[in-house]
Scaffold this motif. Structure first.
Motif, PDB file in Angstrom:
ATOM      1  N   ARG A 156       0.820  -1.218   0.000  1.00 48.22           N
ATOM      2  CA  ARG A 156       0.000   0.000   0.000  1.00 48.22           C
ATOM      3  C   ARG A 156       0.850   1.263   0.000  1.00 48.22           C
ATOM      4  N   TYR A 157       2.044   1.177   0.579  1.00 43.87           N
ATOM      5  CA  TYR A 157       2.844   2.387   0.783  1.00 43.87           C
ATOM      6  C   TYR A 157       4.214   2.343   0.101  1.00 43.87           C
ATOM      7  N   GLU A 158       4.526   1.247  -0.572  1.00 37.01           N
ATOM      8  CA  GLU A 158       5.868   1.090  -1.139  1.00 37.01           C
ATOM      9  C   GLU A 158       6.249   2.216  -2.098  1.00 37.01           C
ATOM     10  N   ASP A 164      14.236   5.148  -1.843  1.00 39.29           N
ATOM     11  CA  ASP A 164      14.918   4.949  -0.557  1.00 39.29           C
ATOM     12  C   ASP A 164      15.544   3.551  -0.524  1.00 39.29           C
ATOM     13  N   LYS A 165      16.856   3.484  -0.679  1.00 34.69           N
ATOM     14  CA  LYS A 165      17.550   2.192  -0.746  1.00 34.69           C
ATOM     15  C   LYS A 165      17.355   1.363   0.522  1.00 34.69           C
ATOM     16  N   ALA A 166      17.458   2.025   1.671  1.00 38.32           N
ATOM     17  CA  ALA A 166      17.353   1.295   2.935  1.00 38.32           C
ATOM     18  C   ALA A 166      15.985   0.636   3.087  1.00 38.32           C
ATOM     19  N   VAL A 167      14.933   1.368   2.733  1.00 34.76           N
ATOM     20  CA  VAL A 167      13.590   0.807   2.852  1.00 34.76           C
ATOM     21  C   VAL A 167      13.372  -0.289   1.819  1.00 34.76           C
ATOM     22  N   LEU A 168      13.832  -0.073   0.602  1.00 31.73           N
ATOM     23  CA  LEU A 168      13.688  -1.103  -0.433  1.00 31.73           C
ATOM     24  C   LEU A 168      14.402  -2.394  -0.036  1.00 31.73           C
ATOM     25  N   LEU A 181       8.936 -14.675  -3.625  1.00 28.56           N
ATOM     26  CA  LEU A 181      10.137 -14.401  -4.406  1.00 28.56           C
ATOM     27  C   LEU A 181       9.885 -13.392  -5.517  1.00 28.56           C
ATOM     28  N   ALA A 182       8.658 -13.379  -6.046  1.00 29.99           N
ATOM     29  CA  ALA A 182       8.346 -12.422  -7.107  1.00 29.99           C
ATOM     30  C   ALA A 182       8.414 -10.994  -6.579  1.00 29.99           C
ATOM     31  N   GLN A 183       7.851 -10.785  -5.403  1.00 29.86           N
ATOM     32  CA  GLN A 183       7.885  -9.445  -4.812  1.00 29.86           C
ATOM     33  C   GLN A 183       9.312  -9.081  -4.399  1.00 29.86           C
ATOM     34  N   ALA A 184      10.054 -10.053  -3.896  1.00 21.50           N
ATOM     35  CA  ALA A 184      11.450  -9.806  -3.522  1.00 21.50           C
ATOM     36  C   ALA A 184      12.258  -9.397  -4.748  1.00 21.50           C
ATOM     37  N   GLN A 185      12.000 -10.070  -5.860  1.00 25.25           N
ATOM     38  CA  GLN A 185      12.731  -9.756  -7.089  1.00 25.25           C
ATOM     39  C   GLN A 185      12.383  -8.349  -7.576  1.00 25.25           C
ATOM     40  N   ARG A 186      11.123  -7.987  -7.434  1.00 20.76           N
ATOM     41  CA  ARG A 186      10.703  -6.645  -7.863  1.00 20.76           C
ATOM     42  C   ARG A 186      11.428  -5.569  -7.065  1.00 20.76           C
ATOM     43  N   TYR A 187      11.560  -5.774  -5.754  1.00 24.27           N
ATOM     44  CA  TYR A 187      12.292  -4.808  -4.932  1.00 24.27           C
ATOM     45  C   TYR A 187      13.780  -4.815  -5.280  1.00 24.27           C
ATOM     46  N   ALA A 188      14.306  -5.996  -5.570  1.00 21.89           N
ATOM     47  CA  ALA A 188      15.722  -6.105  -5.922  1.00 21.89           C
ATOM     48  C   ALA A 188      16.025  -5.340  -7.210  1.00 21.89           C
ATOM     49  N   VAL A 189      15.133  -5.445  -8.187  1.00 19.76           N
ATOM     50  CA  VAL A 189      15.319  -4.722  -9.451  1.00 19.76           C
ATOM     51  C   VAL A 189      15.331  -3.219  -9.216  1.00 19.76           C
ATOM     52  N   ARG A 190      14.438  -2.755  -8.366  1.00 18.77           N
ATOM     53  CA  ARG A 190      14.410  -1.318  -8.066  1.00 18.77           C
ATOM     54  C   ARG A 190      15.691  -0.880  -7.367  1.00 18.77           C
ATOM     55  N   LEU A 192      18.637  -2.239  -7.768  1.00 13.24           N
ATOM     56  CA  LEU A 192      19.693  -2.227  -8.782  1.00 13.24           C
ATOM     57  C   LEU A 192      19.611  -0.974  -9.646  1.00 13.24           C
ATOM     58  N   ARG A 193      18.401  -0.586  -9.965  1.00 12.51           N
ATOM     59  CA  ARG A 193      18.234   0.633 -10.779  1.00 12.51           C
ATOM     60  C   ARG A 193      18.721   1.862 -10.033  1.00 12.51           C
ATOM     61  N   LEU A 194      18.407   1.928  -8.723  1.00 12.03           N
ATOM     62  CA  LEU A 194      18.883   3.053  -7.918  1.00 12.03           C
ATOM     63  C   LEU A 194      20.402   3.048  -7.824  1.00 12.03           C
ATOM     64  N   SER A 195      20.977   1.875  -7.652  1.00 10.43           N
ATOM     65  CA  SER A 195      22.425   1.771  -7.555  1.00 10.43           C
ATOM     66  C   SER A 195      23.076   2.175  -8.881  1.00 10.43           C
ATOM     67  N   GLY A 196      22.455   1.772 -10.006  1.00 10.59           N
ATOM     68  CA  GLY A 196      22.985   2.125 -11.312  1.00 10.59           C
ATOM     69  C   GLY A 196      22.980   3.620 -11.543  1.00 10.59           C
ATOM     70  N   ARG A 197      21.903   4.270 -11.104  1.00 16.95           N
ATOM     71  CA  ARG A 197      21.849   5.742 -11.245  1.00 16.95           C
ATOM     72  C   ARG A 197      22.928   6.405 -10.429  1.00 16.95           C
ATOM     73  N   GLY A 198      23.173   5.851  -9.224  1.00 18.21           N
ATOM     74  CA  GLY A 198      24.195   6.435  -8.377  1.00 18.21           C
ATOM     75  C   GLY A 198      25.567   6.332  -8.987  1.00 18.21           C
ATOM     76  N   GLU A 199      25.834   5.187  -9.644  1.00 17.37           N
ATOM     77  CA  GLU A 199      27.153   5.011 -10.259  1.00 17.37           C
ATOM     78  C   GLU A 199      27.342   5.926 -11.450  1.00 17.37           C
TER      79      GLU A 199
END
Length: 201
Positions: A156-158, A164-168, A181-190, A192-199
């Protein structure tokens, strides 16, 4: 004796007399040896008085004191009820829902605790405070192994925490613990995208 006289005179001070009697009885009860309180007549009478106080006749300070008396007597549900009533009239209602959440968590009522923290979140305007209550709600639900409920609540609030990397990361671990695992993967992808932007920056 003076309270008896005032009460007998029926001079319109019944609610004040009830409150003063409760304060007097509560102080006497707390002065007793804890091992003797449970079986005492005074405890039963004080509990009845705590439950029967007329909320509408009490001041804000008296209402807060009444809630703390209920807590001191171990009346968790009554305490939570009073905290909720206090929340409806408070400038910062989230603080009262938070107190309810803490009391319920201490009693092992993980579902109600999580829901109370959720109410605290909804009642708070400050983003930092809302995040704190969001994480507390998840922690309470997870402590009770209520992973499915916690993940539904998270969904509801994600969207508030997609940056926010820490919350994700917290949400990813929650989904993993809950076997989703599907929901875990969805958070993991997000993540990775945040980490990629940071790099890239």
């Amino acid at each position: 004796m003076q309270l008896d006289r005032v009460e007998a005179a029926d001079a319109g001070y019944q609610s004040e007399v009830r409150w003063l009697r409760l304060q007097w009885d509560f102080k006497r009860l707390m002065a007793m040896d804890p091992e003797l309180r449970g079986s005492s007549r005074l405890q039963a009478e004080t509990l009845a008085s705590v439950r029967s106080q007329d909320w509408s006749t009490l001041t804000t300070d008296q209402r807060r004191e009444l809630a703390e008396m209920a807590l001191g007597l171990g009346e968790v549900q009554q305490t939570v009820r009073y905290y909720r009533l206090l929340a409806t009239e408070a400038e910062r209602p989230g603080e009262w829902y938070e107190k309810a959440g803490r009391v319920l968590l201490g009693q092992g009522n993980y579902l109600s605790s999580g829901l109370a923290y959720g109410e605290a979140m909804e009642a708070s305007a400050d983003a930092t405070v809302r995040k704190q209550y969001f994480l507390e709600a998840l922690a309470s639900l997870e402590a009770g192994s209520l992973h499915d409920v916690a993940l539904r609540f998270a969904s509801r609030y994600e969207h508030l925490y997609f940056q926010d990397k820490a919350v994700l990361y917290r949400l990813m671990r929650l989904a993993q613990a809950g076997g989703n695992l599907a929901q875990a993967q969805r958070y993991a992808v997000r993540l990775l995208r945040l980490s990629g932007r940071g790099e890239q920056r």
